[in-house]
Write an enzyme that holds these catalytic residues in place. Structure first.
Site, PDB file in Angstrom:
ATOM      1  N   LYS A  53     -31.681  83.134  -3.537  1.00 18.33           N
ATOM      2  CA  LYS A  53     -32.370  83.982  -3.208  1.00 18.33           C
ATOM      3  C   LYS A  53     -32.229  85.441  -4.169  1.00 18.33           C
ATOM      4  O   LYS A  53     -33.104  85.131  -4.982  1.00 18.33           O
ATOM      5  CB  LYS A  53     -31.698  84.947  -2.239  1.00 18.33           C
ATOM      6  CG  LYS A  53     -31.729  83.543  -0.681  1.00 18.33           C
ATOM      7  CD  LYS A  53     -30.475  84.451   0.280  1.00 18.33           C
ATOM      8  CE  LYS A  53     -30.317  83.248   1.850  1.00 18.33           C
ATOM      9  NZ  LYS A  53     -29.642  83.905   2.960  1.00 18.33           N
ATOM     10  N   GLN A  97     -23.915  86.204   3.304  1.00 19.97           N
ATOM     11  CA  GLN A  97     -24.016  84.898   3.675  1.00 19.97           C
ATOM     12  C   GLN A  97     -23.614  84.497   5.134  1.00 19.97           C
ATOM     13  O   GLN A  97     -22.652  85.183   4.456  1.00 19.97           O
ATOM     14  CB  GLN A  97     -24.023  84.513   3.023  1.00 19.97           C
ATOM     15  CG  GLN A  97     -24.528  83.031   2.731  1.00 19.97           C
ATOM     16  CD  GLN A  97     -26.603  83.185   3.200  1.00 19.97           C
ATOM     17  OE1 GLN A  97     -27.131  83.534   3.080  1.00 19.97           O
ATOM     18  NE2 GLN A  97     -26.897  82.081   3.635  1.00 19.97           N
ATOM     19  N   ASP A 120     -32.275  91.696   6.761  1.00 21.36           N
ATOM     20  CA  ASP A 120     -32.137  89.945   7.220  1.00 21.36           C
ATOM     21  C   ASP A 120     -32.253  89.914   8.582  1.00 21.36           C
ATOM     22  O   ASP A 120     -32.478  89.582   9.293  1.00 21.36           O
ATOM     23  CB  ASP A 120     -30.704  89.373   7.125  1.00 21.36           C
ATOM     24  CG  ASP A 120     -30.582  87.997   6.082  1.00 21.36           C
ATOM     25  OD1 ASP A 120     -30.988  87.335   6.299  1.00 21.36           O
ATOM     26  OD2 ASP A 120     -29.219  88.148   5.803  1.00 21.36           O
TER      27      ASP A 120
HETATM   28  N1  GUN Z   1     -26.447  81.882   7.169  1.00 17.35           N
HETATM   29  C1  GUN Z   1     -28.088  80.662   7.326  1.00 17.35           C
HETATM   30  N2  GUN Z   1     -29.543  81.637   7.859  1.00 17.35           N
HETATM   31  C2  GUN Z   1     -28.810  82.619   7.307  1.00 17.35           C
HETATM   32  C3  GUN Z   1     -30.108  83.946   6.439  1.00 17.35           C
HETATM   33  O1  GUN Z   1     -30.906  83.939   6.829  1.00 17.35           O
HETATM   34  N3  GUN Z   1     -29.136  84.702   6.406  1.00 17.35           N
HETATM   35  C4  GUN Z   1     -27.865  85.021   6.427  1.00 17.35           C
HETATM   36  N4  GUN Z   1     -27.264  86.045   5.814  1.00 17.35           N
HETATM   37  N5  GUN Z   1     -27.624  83.862   6.629  1.00 17.35           N
HETATM   38  C5  GUN Z   1     -27.748  83.054   7.272  1.00 17.35           C
END
Ligand code: GUN
Length: 293
Positions: A53, A97, A120
């Protein structure tokens, strides 16, 4: 293979568009979008995702900041950090995350993020909007990325039967709502399947579009796919593979070997949904920046 949905290429296409918008924003004297990702602990998968990211942010001209904390951070400390970022006018989007260590309540943390910075799309306000048929809030990056992929390939969803396998709050649930909402990549008749579903094969065989998001490698096999169906594979499980340098490879929730023989279009793993998830997140972050202009 000609029936591949090339998430990597489509993601690059959208990234180029986003980069152009950012360049224009900056040339007009505005600051670039700024995404902050909080990473707690040492989970290998989470580290990889967050680094990807951050790299994507840099590619399109965003500022990307990763805040790393040891898994000994307390819930109070983490919440305090989120609250600080909430009111920082130089930060447009915040993601924490997941998964978080067991002593931290993930829901409490995600609900603390201001809905306006929740790129998110995990906050109840953003999920609630979506559930009410309003797609204008932040939509979880993976389902959003999948709709961008469907739109890019002009895949008709209206009136089609879409079967979503999995009901997670991050993917399955928002995906099923998006597909049923009234929009360009919606208006489908949606069936949500999960661990208690009976006759899963029969239901999948009725699907014009299958979205597999259960987290079980190879779960959807060719015999569950109707001839000509579109198959979207969200799975990214690390499986042992001695032939790889790392000792593992990614495997999707779809048994590609058998399913690809029946599908008209199918996403590979890697190179399918994964890159589109990142594009979804970039899209949301750009939207957050534009709202604050
Ligand atoms: N863990 C697995 N997928 C995601 C996501 O799309 N965002 C976040 N913050 N954590 C994750």
């Amino acid at each position: 293979m000609e029936n591949l949905l090339d998430g990597k290429a489509v993601s690059n296409h959208f990234k180029k568009q986003i980069a152009e918008e950012v360049a224009e924003m900056v040339s007009n004297g505005h600051r670039a979008p700024h995404l902050v990702a909080i990473l707690v602990g040492e989970d290998g998968g989470s580290k990889t995702y967050v680094e990807a990211k951050e790299k994507a942010c840099n590619m399109v001209g965003f500022k990307g900041t990763v805040m790393r904390y040891p898994d000994t951070i307390t819930q109070v400390e983490l919440i305090a950090k989120v609250k600080e970022i909430n009111v920082d006018p130089e930060i447009d989007g915040l993601i924490v995350q997941l998964p978080l260590p067991k002593h931290i309540d993930e829901n409490l943390v995600t609900q603390t993020i201001f809905p306006e910075k929740d790129v998110d799309g995990f906050h109840d306000i953003n999920m609630g909007k979506l559930a009410k048929g309003d797609n204008s809030g932040y939509i979880s990056a993976t389902p959003l990325g999948i709709t961008m992929l469907l739109e890019y390939y002009n895949i008709e969803t209206s009136g089609k039967h879409a079967v979503v396998v999995g009901r997670s709050n991050i993917v399955g649930r928002p995906m099923s709502i998006l597909l049923s909402n009234s929009s360009k990549t919606g208006n489908a008749t949606v069936t949500v399947c999960h661990s208690r579903t009976k006759n899963l094969t029969d239901i999948c065989l009725q699907a014009d579009i299958i979205v597999a998001a259960v987290g079980i490698p190879g779960f959807v096999t060719g015999d569950m796919v109707k001839e000509g169906a579109v198959v979207i594979d969200v799975g990214t499980t690390r499986v042992d593979d001695a032939s790889k340098k790392a000792g593992w490879r990614l495997r999707g929730d779809v048994d590609f070997e058998t399913a690809s023989k029946r599908a008209s279009l199918i996403t590979p793993v890697p190179g399918g949904v994964g890159p589109m998830t990142i594009t979804g997140l970039l899209n949301n972050t750009l939207k957050a920046r534009k709202r604050s202009l």
